[in-house]
Design an enzyme around this catalytic site. Structure first.
Site, PDB file in Angstrom:
ATOM      1  N   GLU A   1       0.832  -1.211   0.000  1.00  7.79           N
ATOM      2  CA  GLU A   1       0.000   0.000   0.000  1.00  7.79           C
ATOM      3  C   GLU A   1       0.863   1.257   0.000  1.00  7.79           C
ATOM      4  OE1 GLU A   1      -3.834  -1.761   2.467  1.00  7.79           O
ATOM      5  OE2 GLU A   1      -2.047  -1.237   3.577  1.00  7.79           O
TER       6      GLU A   1
ATOM      7  N   ASP B   1     -11.844  -6.391  -2.606  1.00  8.22           N
ATOM      8  CA  ASP B   1     -12.644  -7.623  -2.569  1.00  8.22           C
ATOM      9  C   ASP B   1     -14.032  -7.300  -2.043  1.00  8.22           C
ATOM     10  OD1 ASP B   1     -10.633  -7.664   0.009  1.00  8.22           O
ATOM     11  OD2 ASP B   1     -12.680  -8.211   0.540  1.00  8.22           O
TER      12      ASP B   1
END
Ligand code: ADE
Length: 233
Positions: free
Chosen positions: A12, A199
């Site tokens: 990230e 997701d």
């Protein structure tokens, strides 16, 4: 302005790092994490990878606040979608955050209420949030504002995802944001949380696969939003 960027995972932060053109002036390591300090005149960015989960996030945030007098903390990363209206790569900017696995319901308190705390949800700073979203347009994804819930669980279960959405009216779930928010709240430091969806938290039966396949794409979307904010400093 001194802004800290906390990411749970190196993947990230790598996406955010591409944008930081300030010179690195200092590194500081404590409790297994390295804090990188970049400075350009008045503006400073401190970045750190906290590790996954609420305890790692809390340790990192407190060390950050104790050692760098930051004006704001921004958590950037990926999350699971809890909303039928949001899909892969969409970005949720948190209005507020709740620790969904904090459970003192035995005492008649709502799920998520932290014991003996004067708030249920930790509110993100509205002026940071407006700096984050003003003038922002992603090519293929939406950016929405709403509640994010955090817990020490990777959610890969349709019933649990539906429950979290219904119980907390939350748009996304992850594992650190509310802990960072909690630490900022008790230290009275403004914070924001930017999360892009990797997701569907199991609503499609495939959260862990989807997470592995799409985490880089989602990290890049969240970083795009963070970069928009950093450019406006
Ligand atoms: N981070 C990304 N996806 C997640 C999920 N489904 N549950 C918890 N944290 C996440």
């Amino acid at each position: 302005m001194r802004v800290a960027i906390i990411c749970a995972m190196a993947e990230e932060l790598a996406a955010v790092n591409e944008e930081i053109s300030f010179p690195l002036v200092n590194t500081f390591t404590k409790a297994s994490n390295t804090y990188n300090e970049y400075r350009d005149g008045e503006n400073e960015i401190i970045t750190v990878v906290s590790g996954i989960g609420k305890v790692n996030a809390a340790i990192t945030t407190q060390i950050l606040l104790d050692n760098f007098a930051v004006d704001a903390v921004v958590n950037v990363g990926v999350a699971g979608s809890l909303s039928p209206n949001l899909t892969f790569g969409d970005v949720v900017v948190a209005t507020d955050l709740v620790e969904h696995d904090f459970d003192i319901t035995a005492f008649g308190e709502p799920l998520g209420q932290i014991a003996r705390m004067d708030t249920f949800a930790f509110a993100a700073d509205s002026s940071l949030n407006s700096k984050i979203v003003t003038g922002l347009q992603l090519d293929n994804n939406q950016v929405v504002s709403g509640r994010i819930v955090s817990g020490d669980q990777f959610i890969d279960n349709a019933d649990k995802a539906k429950f979290l959405h219904a119980e907390f009216h939350a748009l996304a779930c992850e594992m650190e944001g509310a802990a960072i928010a909690h630490v900022c709240y008790v230290n009275k430091v403004p914070f924001a949380v930017i999360r892009a969806l990797s997701d569907m938290a199991g609503q499609d039966g495939a959260a862990s696969h989807s997470f592995e396949d799409l985490k880089y794409m989602a990290a890049e979307r969240a970083a795009t939003v963070a970069k928009h904010f950093l450019r406006g400093l």
